[in-house]
Design a protein around this motif. Structure first.
Motif, PDB file in Angstrom:
ATOM      1  N   HIS A   1     -93.770 -84.343 -55.061  1.00  0.00           N
ATOM      2  CA  HIS A   1     -93.302 -83.459 -53.982  1.00  0.00           C
ATOM      3  C   HIS A   1     -91.782 -83.413 -53.850  1.00  0.00           C
ATOM      4  CE1 HIS A   1     -97.302 -82.582 -52.469  1.00  0.00           C
ATOM      5  NE2 HIS A   1     -97.595 -83.846 -52.730  1.00  0.00           N
ATOM      6  N   ASP A   2     -91.085 -83.857 -54.880  1.00  0.00           N
ATOM      7  CA  ASP A   2     -89.614 -83.869 -54.835  1.00  0.00           C
ATOM      8  C   ASP A   2     -89.115 -84.511 -53.542  1.00  0.00           C
ATOM      9  OD1 ASP A   2     -89.339 -82.605 -57.332  1.00  0.00           O
ATOM     10  OD2 ASP A   2     -89.523 -80.632 -56.408  1.00  0.00           O
ATOM     11  N   GLY A   3     -89.604 -85.694 -53.267  1.00  0.00           N
ATOM     12  CA  GLY A   3     -89.229 -86.412 -52.058  1.00  0.00           C
ATOM     13  C   GLY A   3     -87.904 -87.142 -52.205  1.00  0.00           C
ATOM     14  N   TYR A   4     -87.020 -86.578 -52.973  1.00  0.00           N
ATOM     15  CA  TYR A   4     -85.707 -87.183 -53.201  1.00  0.00           C
ATOM     16  C   TYR A   4     -84.754 -86.070 -53.624  1.00  0.00           C
ATOM     17  CZ  TYR A   4     -87.475 -86.605 -57.884  1.00  0.00           C
ATOM     18  OH  TYR A   4     -88.018 -86.060 -59.007  1.00  0.00           O
ATOM     19  N   GLN A   5     -83.483 -86.332 -53.500  1.00  0.00           N
ATOM     20  CA  GLN A   5     -82.518 -85.385 -54.041  1.00  0.00           C
ATOM     21  C   GLN A   5     -81.499 -86.202 -54.822  1.00  0.00           C
ATOM     22  OE1 GLN A   5     -80.794 -82.644 -51.177  1.00  0.00           O
ATOM     23  NE2 GLN A   5     -81.214 -81.002 -52.612  1.00  0.00           N
ATOM     24  N   CYS A   6     -80.546 -86.827 -54.171  1.00  0.00           N
ATOM     25  CA  CYS A   6     -79.622 -87.674 -54.932  1.00  0.00           C
ATOM     26  C   CYS A   6     -80.304 -88.980 -55.331  1.00  0.00           C
ATOM     27  CB  CYS A   6     -78.347 -87.935 -54.134  1.00  0.00           C
ATOM     28  SG  CYS A   6     -78.459 -89.226 -52.872  1.00  0.00           S
ATOM     29  N   GLY A   7     -81.319 -89.386 -54.567  1.00  0.00           N
ATOM     30  CA  GLY A   7     -82.093 -90.579 -54.898  1.00  0.00           C
ATOM     31  C   GLY A   7     -81.596 -91.866 -54.287  1.00  0.00           C
ATOM     32  N   TYR A   8     -80.446 -91.843 -53.616  1.00  0.00           N
ATOM     33  CA  TYR A   8     -79.882 -93.076 -53.084  1.00  0.00           C
ATOM     34  C   TYR A   8     -80.803 -93.728 -52.052  1.00  0.00           C
ATOM     35  CZ  TYR A   8     -76.394 -96.509 -51.892  1.00  0.00           C
ATOM     36  OH  TYR A   8     -75.740 -97.695 -51.707  1.00  0.00           O
ATOM     37  N   CYS A   9     -81.366 -92.951 -51.169  1.00  0.00           N
ATOM     38  CA  CYS A   9     -82.217 -93.499 -50.110  1.00  0.00           C
ATOM     39  C   CYS A   9     -83.651 -93.719 -50.576  1.00  0.00           C
ATOM     40  CB  CYS A   9     -82.220 -92.585 -48.890  1.00  0.00           C
ATOM     41  SG  CYS A   9     -83.134 -91.032 -49.136  1.00  0.00           S
ATOM     42  N   THR A  10     -84.002 -93.194 -51.736  1.00  0.00           N
ATOM     43  CA  THR A  10     -85.396 -93.161 -52.167  1.00  0.00           C
ATOM     44  C   THR A  10     -86.066 -94.533 -52.230  1.00  0.00           C
ATOM     45  OG1 THR A  10     -84.957 -91.113 -53.364  1.00  0.00           O
ATOM     46  CG2 THR A  10     -86.985 -92.280 -53.920  1.00  0.00           C
ATOM     47  N   PRO A  11     -85.448 -95.576 -52.802  1.00  0.00           N
ATOM     48  CA  PRO A  11     -86.138 -96.873 -52.818  1.00  0.00           C
ATOM     49  C   PRO A  11     -86.491 -97.382 -51.421  1.00  0.00           C
ATOM     50  CG  PRO A  11     -84.309 -96.901 -54.355  1.00  0.00           C
ATOM     51  CD  PRO A  11     -84.188 -95.626 -53.554  1.00  0.00           C
ATOM     52  N   GLY A  12     -85.573 -97.220 -50.474  1.00  0.00           N
ATOM     53  CA  GLY A  12     -85.848 -97.626 -49.099  1.00  0.00           C
ATOM     54  C   GLY A  12     -86.918 -96.762 -48.463  1.00  0.00           C
ATOM     55  N   GLN A  13     -86.871 -95.457 -48.733  1.00  0.00           N
ATOM     56  CA  GLN A  13     -87.885 -94.540 -48.209  1.00  0.00           C
ATOM     57  C   GLN A  13     -89.259 -94.929 -48.749  1.00  0.00           C
ATOM     58  OE1 GLN A  13     -87.492 -91.901 -46.088  1.00  0.00           O
ATOM     59  NE2 GLN A  13     -85.355 -91.308 -46.244  1.00  0.00           N
ATOM     60  N   VAL A  14     -89.351 -95.178 -50.046  1.00  0.00           N
ATOM     61  CA  VAL A  14     -90.632 -95.523 -50.672  1.00  0.00           C
ATOM     62  C   VAL A  14     -91.195 -96.809 -50.067  1.00  0.00           C
ATOM     63  CG1 VAL A  14     -91.684 -96.303 -52.839  1.00  0.00           C
ATOM     64  CG2 VAL A  14     -90.253 -94.249 -52.817  1.00  0.00           C
TER      65      VAL A  14
ATOM     66  N   ILE B   1     -90.317 -85.619 -48.523  1.00  0.00           N
ATOM     67  CA  ILE B   1     -90.721 -86.966 -48.091  1.00  0.00           C
ATOM     68  C   ILE B   1     -91.967 -86.869 -47.221  1.00  0.00           C
ATOM     69  CG2 ILE B   1     -90.033 -88.947 -46.670  1.00  0.00           C
ATOM     70  CD1 ILE B   1     -87.100 -88.332 -47.639  1.00  0.00           C
ATOM     71  N   LEU B   2     -92.007 -85.909 -46.322  1.00  0.00           N
ATOM     72  CA  LEU B   2     -93.171 -85.700 -45.459  1.00  0.00           C
ATOM     73  C   LEU B   2     -94.400 -85.348 -46.296  1.00  0.00           C
ATOM     74  CD1 LEU B   2     -94.174 -85.519 -42.497  1.00  0.00           C
ATOM     75  CD2 LEU B   2     -93.504 -83.115 -42.546  1.00  0.00           C
ATOM     76  N   ALA B   3     -94.248 -84.446 -47.236  1.00  0.00           N
ATOM     77  CA  ALA B   3     -95.383 -84.048 -48.105  1.00  0.00           C
ATOM     78  C   ALA B   3     -95.842 -85.221 -48.961  1.00  0.00           C
ATOM     79  CB  ALA B   3     -94.981 -82.864 -48.977  1.00  0.00           C
ATOM     80  N   ALA B   4     -94.890 -85.996 -49.471  1.00  0.00           N
ATOM     81  CA  ALA B   4     -95.235 -87.166 -50.284  1.00  0.00           C
ATOM     82  C   ALA B   4     -95.993 -88.195 -49.451  1.00  0.00           C
ATOM     83  CB  ALA B   4     -93.969 -87.788 -50.868  1.00  0.00           C
ATOM     84  N   THR B   5     -95.578 -88.383 -48.226  1.00  0.00           N
ATOM     85  CA  THR B   5     -96.253 -89.338 -47.345  1.00  0.00           C
ATOM     86  C   THR B   5     -97.667 -88.885 -47.042  1.00  0.00           C
ATOM     87  OG1 THR B   5     -94.120 -89.979 -46.391  1.00  0.00           O
ATOM     88  CG2 THR B   5     -96.090 -90.552 -45.141  1.00  0.00           C
TER      89      THR B   5
ATOM     90  N   CYS C   1     -79.203 -86.079 -47.916  1.00  0.00           N
ATOM     91  CA  CYS C   1     -79.392 -84.805 -48.617  1.00  0.00           C
ATOM     92  C   CYS C   1     -80.374 -83.889 -47.889  1.00  0.00           C
ATOM     93  CB  CYS C   1     -79.916 -85.052 -50.034  1.00  0.00           C
ATOM     94  SG  CYS C   1     -78.829 -86.064 -51.035  1.00  0.00           S
ATOM     95  N   GLY C   2     -81.158 -84.436 -46.991  1.00  0.00           N
ATOM     96  CA  GLY C   2     -82.098 -83.620 -46.232  1.00  0.00           C
ATOM     97  C   GLY C   2     -83.392 -83.318 -46.966  1.00  0.00           C
ATOM     98  N   ALA C   3     -83.879 -84.264 -47.754  1.00  0.00           N
ATOM     99  CA  ALA C   3     -85.120 -84.067 -48.513  1.00  0.00           C
ATOM    100  C   ALA C   3     -86.356 -84.388 -47.679  1.00  0.00           C
ATOM    101  CB  ALA C   3     -85.097 -84.934 -49.774  1.00  0.00           C
ATOM    102  N   TYR C   4     -86.259 -84.234 -46.381  1.00  0.00           N
ATOM    103  CA  TYR C   4     -87.341 -84.634 -45.482  1.00  0.00           C
ATOM    104  C   TYR C   4     -88.645 -83.875 -45.711  1.00  0.00           C
ATOM    105  CZ  TYR C   4     -83.772 -87.235 -42.989  1.00  0.00           C
ATOM    106  OH  TYR C   4     -82.775 -88.111 -42.663  1.00  0.00           O
TER     107      TYR C   4
END
Length: 168
Positions: free
Chosen positions: A95-108, A158-162, A152-155
């Motif tokens: 679901h492209d729950g990332y953009q730059c990816g910096y926050c992605t590990p914490g989000q996951v 992130i919502l769809a992935a969740t 980046c505002g990939a919310y």
């Protein structure tokens, strides 16, 4: 003053001598070379440093490493089973729950921990019926993940992935 601590990080046990003022985040990144947990704000406001600490999501920038002697730390890097991604990791890709990816590990890590909290029946601040099993609505997801920011505002992703991970 230094202290010797033992941490199991992503399945590997480590013994470290750390200054008693060292945060868990700095121990992971600077002493063990584990870069999955990111240093964003260093004030507990962004969630980039979120890991699973003894099975619960936790901000590592606010945690002193010595307080977690003997603990098990799982980062986003430790969630996969070999080449098989964790369902949450796969959902973020789907679901492209990332953009730059910096926050992605914490989000996951936060999503993994949050889904476990839901399975245990924990309510959130927006849960209307505290007696019923939590219903993972979009508002519930947003509230439960509100401690993890994405510059980046990939919310939407992130919502769809969740949502996808919650049903897998």
């Amino acid at each position: 003053m230094d202290a010797s601590i033992r941490l199991t990080v992503d399945g590997t046990e480590h013994v470290l001598d750390v200054d008693t003022r060292t945060t868990l985040l700095d121990a992971l990144r600077e002493r063990l070379g584990v870069t999955s947990a990111k240093k964003g704000c260093d004030h507990g406001q962004c969630g980039s440093c979120t890991v699973l600490l003894d099975g619960r999501r936790h901000l590592t920038c606010l945690a002193l490493a010595v307080a977690y002697d003997g603990s098990e730390v799982v980062t986003a890097s430790g969630l996969a089973d070999g080449e098989d991604l964790h369902p949450v990791q796969q959902a973020f890709l789907d679901h492209d729950g990332y953009q730059c990816g910096y926050c992605t590990p914490g989000q996951v890590c936060s999503v993994v921990g949050m889904l476990d909290e839901v399975k245990q029946g924990h309510a959130s601040h927006v849960t209307e019926d505290l007696e019923a099993e939590p219903d993972l609505t979009d508002d519930e997801i947003r509230e439960r993940l509100s401690g993890n920011l994405c510059r980046c505002g990939a919310y939407r992703g992130i919502l769809a992935a969740t949502r996808q991970a919650a049903t897998s």
